[in-house]
Design a protein around this motif. Sequence first.
Motif, mmCIF file in Angstrom:
data_model
loop_
_atom_site.group_PDB
_atom_site.id
_atom_site.type_symbol
_atom_site.label_atom_id
_atom_site.label_comp_id
_atom_site.label_asym_id
_atom_site.label_seq_id
_atom_site.Cartn_x
_atom_site.Cartn_y
_atom_site.Cartn_z
ATOM 1 N N TYR A 181 50.370 27.452 34.973
ATOM 2 C CA TYR A 181 49.498 28.256 35.823
ATOM 3 C C TYR A 181 50.041 28.314 37.248
ATOM 4 N N GLY A 182 49.839 29.457 37.875
ATOM 5 C CA GLY A 182 50.147 29.599 39.284
ATOM 6 C C GLY A 182 49.141 30.521 39.938
ATOM 7 N N GLY A 204 48.443 27.877 45.916
ATOM 8 C CA GLY A 204 49.892 27.836 45.928
ATOM 9 C C GLY A 204 50.516 26.811 45.005
ATOM 10 N N GLN A 205 49.710 26.038 44.300
ATOM 11 C CA GLN A 205 50.237 25.031 43.390
ATOM 12 C C GLN A 205 50.599 25.621 42.038
ATOM 13 N N THR A 206 51.577 25.007 41.406
ATOM 14 C CA THR A 206 51.855 25.255 39.996
ATOM 15 C C THR A 206 51.263 24.088 39.205
ATOM 16 N N THR A 207 50.569 24.394 38.127
ATOM 17 C CA THR A 207 49.953 23.356 37.309
ATOM 18 C C THR A 207 50.357 23.551 35.856
ATOM 19 N N TYR A 208 50.771 22.459 35.218
ATOM 20 C CA TYR A 208 51.144 22.480 33.804
ATOM 21 C C TYR A 208 50.045 21.815 32.995
ATOM 22 N N ARG A 209 49.681 22.454 31.895
ATOM 23 C CA ARG A 209 48.637 21.952 31.005
ATOM 24 C C ARG A 209 49.244 21.837 29.610
ATOM 25 N N VAL A 210 49.412 20.608 29.155
ATOM 26 C CA VAL A 210 50.115 20.335 27.906
ATOM 27 C C VAL A 210 49.105 19.993 26.822
ATOM 28 N N PHE A 211 49.234 20.621 25.651
ATOM 29 C CA PHE A 211 48.350 20.373 24.512
ATOM 30 C C PHE A 211 49.129 19.645 23.417
ATOM 31 N N LEU A 212 48.544 18.563 22.901
ATOM 32 C CA LEU A 212 49.188 17.745 21.868
ATOM 33 C C LEU A 212 48.198 17.418 20.762
ATOM 34 N N ARG A 213 48.700 17.265 19.546
ATOM 35 C CA ARG A 213 47.861 16.809 18.440
ATOM 36 C C ARG A 213 47.954 15.298 18.253
#
Length: 265
Positions: free
Chosen positions: A32-33, A91-100
Amino acid sequence: MSVNGHFGTDPDWCEEYGYGLGRPDGICVLKYGSARMLGFGEGRDDFLHQLYWSPDGLLGTLSGTDGRFVGQREALWVKRAVSHEVSGGAGQTTYRVFLREVPPALRDVRVAAVSVSAEATRLIQFIATAGVTEAEALEARARIMAGLGATTREFTGHCADGRGFAMTVARSLTREPADPTRLEEWAVRLCTSVKTLQRDFEREFGMSYSQWRTRLRLQAARVLLKEPRPVTQVAHQVGYASPSAFIQAFSKEYGHTPGEYVRRR
């Protein structure tokens, strides 16, 4: 199977990258940005674990009544079906990681700020780019899983290049940016000298303790300003004795006042 795409247009956008979707060893990353303040909120009833990480600012997190900040060398781990809220500054970049699957070091962790190794952060960014093959991404996923840790020992091991003193202080202050503890007091608590602790800060962050703490407090303020709050309240929440001192520091760092920042969101 892998999927990727770019959704929306600036100032708000989201890129999605999925590899091995539907498999236990699959992974999906949303990147996301935004030029405005970002916020995520979920009442959870799904079957995926999540990890939030930002390389360039603090994330404000809330689960139940437990609120905290997560720094750039940490990530927020949220086990499946746990309701939570996450917010970041403009102005931030955010990473959202999905795992099983649950990373080995986090089996007993429901929701918490966890340490993330430099290699794991590099690989999160790597798989969230075009042209990565599924085989490359799934190999990276295994190394990302191994690069997460819950304990203080793991945090220092993952994040510290020096003796770890600065990282110990940094993790504590990230939880409570308003903590007034002076450098001399931290040195006593850690059984080291002021000079050694100051050098460790300069080695880890390229700046002095006071400079780093000021930057942390202002990053925290940017997150808090996502919701309508009086400037006086935000100033006190991040450790400033007066609104005028807070406004002066904020303007010097970002080139505009907190009020202007809120109007731009």
